[in-house]
Scaffold this motif. Structure first.
Motif, PDB file in Angstrom:
ATOM      1  N   VAL A 130       0.832  -1.204   0.000  1.00 51.45           N
ATOM      2  CA  VAL A 130       0.000   0.000   0.000  1.00 51.45           C
ATOM      3  C   VAL A 130       0.866   1.252   0.000  1.00 51.45           C
ATOM      4  CG1 VAL A 130      -1.711   1.308   1.317  1.00 51.45           C
ATOM      5  CG2 VAL A 130      -1.920  -1.181   1.121  1.00 51.45           C
ATOM      6  N   THR A 131       1.947   1.238   0.796  1.00 48.38           N
ATOM      7  CA  THR A 131       2.860   2.387   0.843  1.00 48.38           C
ATOM      8  C   THR A 131       3.526   2.609  -0.512  1.00 48.38           C
ATOM      9  OG1 THR A 131       3.300   2.043   3.203  1.00 48.38           O
ATOM     10  CG2 THR A 131       4.939   3.296   1.948  1.00 48.38           C
ATOM     11  N   LEU A 132       3.926   1.521  -1.153  1.00 45.10           N
ATOM     12  CA  LEU A 132       4.583   1.615  -2.460  1.00 45.10           C
ATOM     13  C   LEU A 132       3.623   2.147  -3.515  1.00 45.10           C
ATOM     14  CD1 LEU A 132       7.106   1.109  -4.119  1.00 45.10           C
ATOM     15  CD2 LEU A 132       6.488  -1.319  -4.248  1.00 45.10           C
ATOM     16  N   LYS A 133       2.404   1.667  -3.513  1.00 45.66           N
ATOM     17  CA  LYS A 133       1.400   2.132  -4.462  1.00 45.66           C
ATOM     18  C   LYS A 133       1.123   3.620  -4.270  1.00 45.66           C
ATOM     19  CE  LYS A 133      -2.126   1.848  -7.383  1.00 45.66           C
ATOM     20  NZ  LYS A 133      -1.914   1.836  -8.845  1.00 45.66           N
ATOM     21  N   ARG A 134       1.045   4.054  -3.021  1.00 44.13           N
ATOM     22  CA  ARG A 134       0.778   5.465  -2.734  1.00 44.13           C
ATOM     23  C   ARG A 134       1.916   6.342  -3.258  1.00 44.13           C
ATOM     24  NH1 ARG A 134       0.627   5.215   2.531  1.00 44.13           N
ATOM     25  NH2 ARG A 134      -1.560   4.595   2.572  1.00 44.13           N
ATOM     26  N   GLN A 138       1.627   9.263  -6.067  1.00 41.35           N
ATOM     27  CA  GLN A 138       2.032  10.629  -5.724  1.00 41.35           C
ATOM     28  C   GLN A 138       3.117  11.158  -6.662  1.00 41.35           C
ATOM     29  OE1 GLN A 138       3.201  10.127  -1.631  1.00 41.35           O
ATOM     30  NE2 GLN A 138       1.124  10.504  -0.840  1.00 41.35           N
ATOM     31  N   GLY A 139       3.622  10.323  -7.565  1.00 46.14           N
ATOM     32  CA  GLY A 139       4.631  10.753  -8.521  1.00 46.14           C
ATOM     33  C   GLY A 139       6.041  10.806  -7.962  1.00 46.14           C
ATOM     34  N   ARG A 140       6.284  10.142  -6.842  1.00 41.33           N
ATOM     35  CA  ARG A 140       7.599  10.240  -6.214  1.00 41.33           C
ATOM     36  C   ARG A 140       8.703   9.569  -7.028  1.00 41.33           C
ATOM     37  NH1 ARG A 140       8.622   9.345  -0.185  1.00 41.33           N
ATOM     38  NH2 ARG A 140      10.321  10.722  -0.818  1.00 41.33           N
ATOM     39  N   GLU A 245      10.787  -4.883  -7.559  1.00 43.89           N
ATOM     40  CA  GLU A 245      11.656  -3.714  -7.707  1.00 43.89           C
ATOM     41  C   GLU A 245      10.970  -2.691  -8.607  1.00 43.89           C
ATOM     42  OE1 GLU A 245      15.648  -4.581  -8.869  1.00 43.89           O
ATOM     43  OE2 GLU A 245      15.919  -6.171  -7.373  1.00 43.89           O
ATOM     44  N   ILE A 246      10.857  -1.464  -8.110  1.00 45.25           N
ATOM     45  CA  ILE A 246      10.260  -0.374  -8.876  1.00 45.25           C
ATOM     46  C   ILE A 246      11.288   0.748  -9.004  1.00 45.25           C
ATOM     47  CG2 ILE A 246       8.369   1.282  -9.028  1.00 45.25           C
ATOM     48  CD1 ILE A 246       7.436  -1.621  -9.163  1.00 45.25           C
ATOM     49  N   HIS A 247      11.537   1.187 -10.246  1.00 46.48           N
ATOM     50  CA  HIS A 247      12.551   2.215 -10.489  1.00 46.48           C
ATOM     51  C   HIS A 247      12.001   3.305 -11.400  1.00 46.48           C
ATOM     52  CE1 HIS A 247      15.514  -0.556  -8.787  1.00 46.48           C
ATOM     53  NE2 HIS A 247      15.026  -1.484  -9.586  1.00 46.48           N
ATOM     54  N   GLY A 248      12.457   4.516 -11.149  1.00 43.01           N
ATOM     55  CA  GLY A 248      12.059   5.637 -11.983  1.00 43.01           C
ATOM     56  C   GLY A 248      13.142   6.688 -12.021  1.00 43.01           C
ATOM     57  N   THR A 249      12.856   7.804 -12.691  1.00 48.52           N
ATOM     58  CA  THR A 249      13.851   8.857 -12.865  1.00 48.52           C
ATOM     59  C   THR A 249      14.094   9.662 -11.597  1.00 48.52           C
ATOM     60  OG1 THR A 249      12.094  10.321 -13.649  1.00 48.52           O
ATOM     61  CG2 THR A 249      13.338   9.098 -15.322  1.00 48.52           C
ATOM     62  N   LYS A 267      13.847  13.494  -3.882  1.00 45.35           N
ATOM     63  CA  LYS A 267      13.228  14.458  -2.976  1.00 45.35           C
ATOM     64  C   LYS A 267      12.773  13.720  -1.713  1.00 45.35           C
ATOM     65  CE  LYS A 267      11.646  17.608  -6.626  1.00 45.35           C
ATOM     66  NZ  LYS A 267      10.482  18.276  -7.245  1.00 45.35           N
ATOM     67  N   LYS A 268      13.412  14.004  -0.607  1.00 38.48           N
ATOM     68  CA  LYS A 268      13.132  13.312   0.644  1.00 38.48           C
ATOM     69  C   LYS A 268      11.843  13.826   1.277  1.00 38.48           C
ATOM     70  CE  LYS A 268      17.230  11.487   0.116  1.00 38.48           C
ATOM     71  NZ  LYS A 268      17.377  10.109  -0.409  1.00 38.48           N
TER      72      LYS A 268
END
Length: 367
Positions: A130-134, A138-140, A245-249, A267-268
């Motif tokens: 759930v935390t990962l999906k959120r 949120q575009g993090r 594993e989920i990765h993005g820019t 962005k922390k």
């Protein structure tokens, strides 16, 4: 008023269903049925519910409002449709069924009867999922670039020999992908979005007397343009925790079973410190890596609570029939790609014709 639950199929998975029902407010286990009467009597003796001699008799009980289907994967259709026609809400163990046509028949029967349908994917309800999906919503992660699912598990030959349905196309619907890794396939597409193309290879490398794969690898492309890998095996000793594993820019996260092992963002945010602290207290056990019975029932319980709430509020459950169908479609595309040696695009217009596969078999035993 508590909703009365009936369990169809009283094999190993019925124990998890029974515990989840017991932990669900507004739910009570009142009935069970299995083609092997001793299996139903065992569950009834352990839980205090009533064991019925026939499925029709159980479905005729007005105290039964919801049924859970825990028969072999390729035998979900018949009891699910019978339950829907009897006006019962339906919860089906993964996979929803082993072909798209059979999935659609369950979905259509429940829609026609006006009853709720849910496919069991408890991993979606874990706190980390759930935390990962959120964070994704949120575009993090910035633009998603790569999403991977790894299920490197171990199953002994005795596991496959323990049930005539195991390792068959007719009732298991496939091997390491359809039976074990489907949870991670569902989780990956829930997080990353629809899969639009797969290229895959499969093999039977370590087991005897089964017809399906114990190793599968696929490269997938998502509708967003992101890419990923799905690896599944029951031939890796001693078996390791499943990994997403989920990765993005702008960020990356890695989840093993129910724990984060990586949580890094450009962005922390203050809550990141809480997650990093929990990472130091990593607590997931072996999950189902080597023992299919070594899983908790808390994910099932959370999903059952959602279904009960959905029924009472008249809304769709978080994991409905269409959501359950999606992972089956991806896996069937992987099997077709492995068989043909070519890329397969999704969505599929119909069930792919697989040379090794036979369909249309159904019985109400237990998984």
């Amino acid at each position: 008023m508590a909703l009365g639950f009936g369990i169809i199929g009283c094999g190993m998975i019925s124990n998890f269903h029974a515990r989840a029902i017991a932990d669900t407010p507004g739910a009570k286990l009142v009935a069970c049925f299995d083609q092997v009467p001793a299996a139903a009597e065992r569950l009834a003796g352990a839980t205090g519910c009533r064991a019925y001699p026939t499925l029709d008799a159980m479905l005729a009980d007005p105290a039964v409002h919801v049924v859970t289907v825990g028969t072999p994967s390729g035998a979900h259709l018949e009891p699910a449709v019978a339950a829907a026609k009897a006006g019962k809400h339906v919860i089906v163990e993964k996979p929803l069924e082993i072909t798209l046509k059979r999935c659609d028949r369950i979905i259509d029967a429940c829609a026609k009867a006006g009853v709720t349908l849910s496919t069991i994917f408890p991993s979606r309800f874990h706190d980390t999922s759930v935390t990962l999906k959120r964070a994704i919503d949120q575009g993090r992660f910035g633009r998603l670039t790569v999403g991977d699912a790894y299920v490197k598990w171990y199953r002994t030959q005795a596991y496959y020999d323990s049930g005539a349905w195991r390792g068959t196309w007719e009732l298991d619907g496939g091997g390491a992908l359809m039976n074990q890794a489907i949870h991670s396939v569902d989780l990956l597409t829930w997080l990353m979005g629809p899969v639009v193309e797969v290229r895959a290879q499969t093999g039977l490398l370590a087991h005897e007397r089964i017809a399906v794969e114990d190793v599968a690898m696929a490269v997938v492309r998502f509708a967003s343009g992101a890419m990923g890998v799905i690896e599944a095996s029951t031939a890796i000793y001693p078996g390791y925790l499943k990994r997403i594993e989920i990765h993005g820019t702008a960020g990356s996260a890695v989840m093993e079973e129910e724990d984060f092992v990586k949580w890094d963002f450009a962005k922390k945010k203050p809550q990141d410190e809480v997650i990093h602290a929990k990472m130091a207290e990593k607590k997931s056990g072996g999950g189902g890596a080597a023992d299919p019975a070594a899983i908790g029932h808390h994910g099932h319980a959370r999903q059952f609570r959602d279904v009960v709430h959905a029924i009472k509020k008249g809304r769709s459950p978080l994991v409905d029939g269409a959501e359950g169908r999606r992972s089956v479609e991806i896996i069937l595309a992987i099997y077709k790609s492995a068989e043909t040696g070519t890329a397969v695009k999704l969505p599929l217009r119909a069930d792919p014709v697989l040379k090794a596969r036979k369909v249309g078999v159904g019985r109400t035993g237990s998984r």
